[in-house]
Design a protein around this motif. Structure first.
Motif, mmCIF file in Angstrom:
data_model
loop_
_atom_site.group_PDB
_atom_site.id
_atom_site.type_symbol
_atom_site.label_atom_id
_atom_site.label_comp_id
_atom_site.label_asym_id
_atom_site.label_seq_id
_atom_site.Cartn_x
_atom_site.Cartn_y
_atom_site.Cartn_z
ATOM 1 N N LYS A 1 25.103 47.449 36.252
ATOM 2 C CA LYS A 1 23.933 48.123 35.684
ATOM 3 C C LYS A 1 22.650 47.334 35.928
ATOM 4 N N SER A 2 22.781 46.080 36.342
ATOM 5 C CA SER A 2 21.604 45.236 36.559
ATOM 6 C C SER A 2 21.573 44.734 37.998
ATOM 7 N N PRO A 3 20.710 45.284 38.853
ATOM 8 C CA PRO A 3 20.612 44.813 40.239
ATOM 9 C C PRO A 3 20.302 43.316 40.333
ATOM 10 N N LYS A 4 19.477 42.820 39.412
ATOM 11 C CA LYS A 4 19.102 41.394 39.458
ATOM 12 C C LYS A 4 20.312 40.506 39.162
ATOM 13 N N PHE A 5 21.102 40.903 38.156
ATOM 14 C CA PHE A 5 22.294 40.135 37.819
ATOM 15 C C PHE A 5 23.318 40.220 38.953
ATOM 16 N N SER A 6 23.471 41.408 39.520
ATOM 17 C CA SER A 6 24.398 41.591 40.638
ATOM 18 C C SER A 6 24.000 40.725 41.822
ATOM 19 N N GLN A 7 22.703 40.662 42.107
ATOM 20 C CA GLN A 7 22.212 39.835 43.202
ATOM 21 C C GLN A 7 22.454 38.361 42.928
ATOM 22 N N PHE A 8 22.288 37.952 41.674
ATOM 23 C CA PHE A 8 22.546 36.563 41.287
ATOM 24 C C PHE A 8 23.991 36.173 41.597
ATOM 25 N N LEU A 9 24.927 37.087 41.277
ATOM 26 C CA LEU A 9 26.339 36.798 41.515
ATOM 27 C C LEU A 9 26.645 36.649 43.009
ATOM 28 N N LYS A 10 25.929 37.384 43.833
ATOM 29 C CA LYS A 10 26.223 37.410 45.270
ATOM 30 C C LYS A 10 25.436 36.384 46.075
ATOM 31 N N ASP A 11 24.373 35.835 45.498
ATOM 32 C CA ASP A 11 23.467 34.961 46.250
ATOM 33 C C ASP A 11 24.064 33.556 46.397
#
Length: 249
Positions: free
Chosen positions: A101-111
């Motif tokens: 639900k959170s693109p920013k959190f999802s990006q954090f996990l993948k970065d």
């Protein structure tokens, strides 16, 4: 709801990411987190909370392979040993739901360029805000320290396989080109239940894939029954390409 607590912790994540600069040596970090597969003993480090608990033997309901399987197995053993399996399952599923639900959190996990200390700091903040159990927090910190947050959803999916197997639930993935009518799904579930036998229950997950052209594919207990038109067409093509042995006629 834990998921709402996770979402409330996302502003903390934003502040952490803004306050900590990203590493400039991105390629070096990528090489370090993609180096040899972890052993089963590595992810289980520090997951348990007492010496007495470590002595208890926990048997895995199914065997999983690969790095993500090792992490999932270690989490299952630690949670089962501490008798918080349902709680841990709920917490990590909430975390995955929040990341979607959170693109920013999802990006954090993948970065992969985020520094290890930044990852750990963010995870600790989120776990504290969501009031996660010690087992869940320790597990997520280990995953963050080892640079494996990008694999978290895969680890959680395998952990879910373990918890379902522990409850005697067999997941059957049914792939068709369109959703099965309720009656057909019911009949299929009954057929699978007869195959699996008593003592276990079947949970059917439907997947839609137009590329199979028609028919059905059923996957459960590491078995695949492929009755799709796509596969039949490929088999027919191979048959037609084979030379004819006229002497055998």
């Amino acid at each position: 709801m834990a998921s709402s607590r996770i979402r409330s912790g996302l502003p903390l994540l934003n502040r952490i990411l803004r306050s900590d600069s990203l590493s400039t040596q991105r390629s070096a970090i990528q090489r370090s987190v993609l180096t040899p597969a972890f052993t089963a003993s590595q992810p289980s480090k520090n997951l348990s909370t007492s010496t007495a608990q470590k002595e208890e033997k926990i048997k895995l309901p199914i065997t999983l392979y690969g790095g993500t399987g090792n992490y999932a197995s270690a989490l299952f053993i630690a949670a089962k040993r501490s008798k918080v399996l349902d709680q841990v399952e709920s917490e990590i599923l909430d975390l995955i739901a929040a990341s979607k639900k959170s693109p920013k959190f999802s990006q954090f996990l993948k970065d992969l360029s985020v520094r290890a200390d930044t990852r750990v700091k963010a995870i600790n903040e989120i776990c504290a805000t969501a009031k996660f159990s010690e087992i869940t927090k320790n597990f997520l910190v280990i995953v963050a320290e080892n640079g494996r947050l990008s694999y978290l959803e895969s680890i959680v999916n395998k952990f879910k396989q373990l918890t379902m197997a522990d409850k005697g639930i067999i997941k059957a993935i049914v792939t068709t080109i369109m959703p099965l009518p309720p009656q057909e799904e019911k009949e299929l579930k009954e057929t699978l239940q007869d195959i699996i036998g008593h003592g276990k229950s079947v949970e059917v997950e439907q997947k839609i894939d137009p590329s199979i052209l028609g028919g059905i594919m059923i996957e459960f207990e590491q078995k695949l029954f492929d009755m799709s038109i796509r596969t039949r067409a490929k088999q027919m093509e191979r048959f037609l390409r084979e030379p004819v042995d006229f002497d055998a006629l």
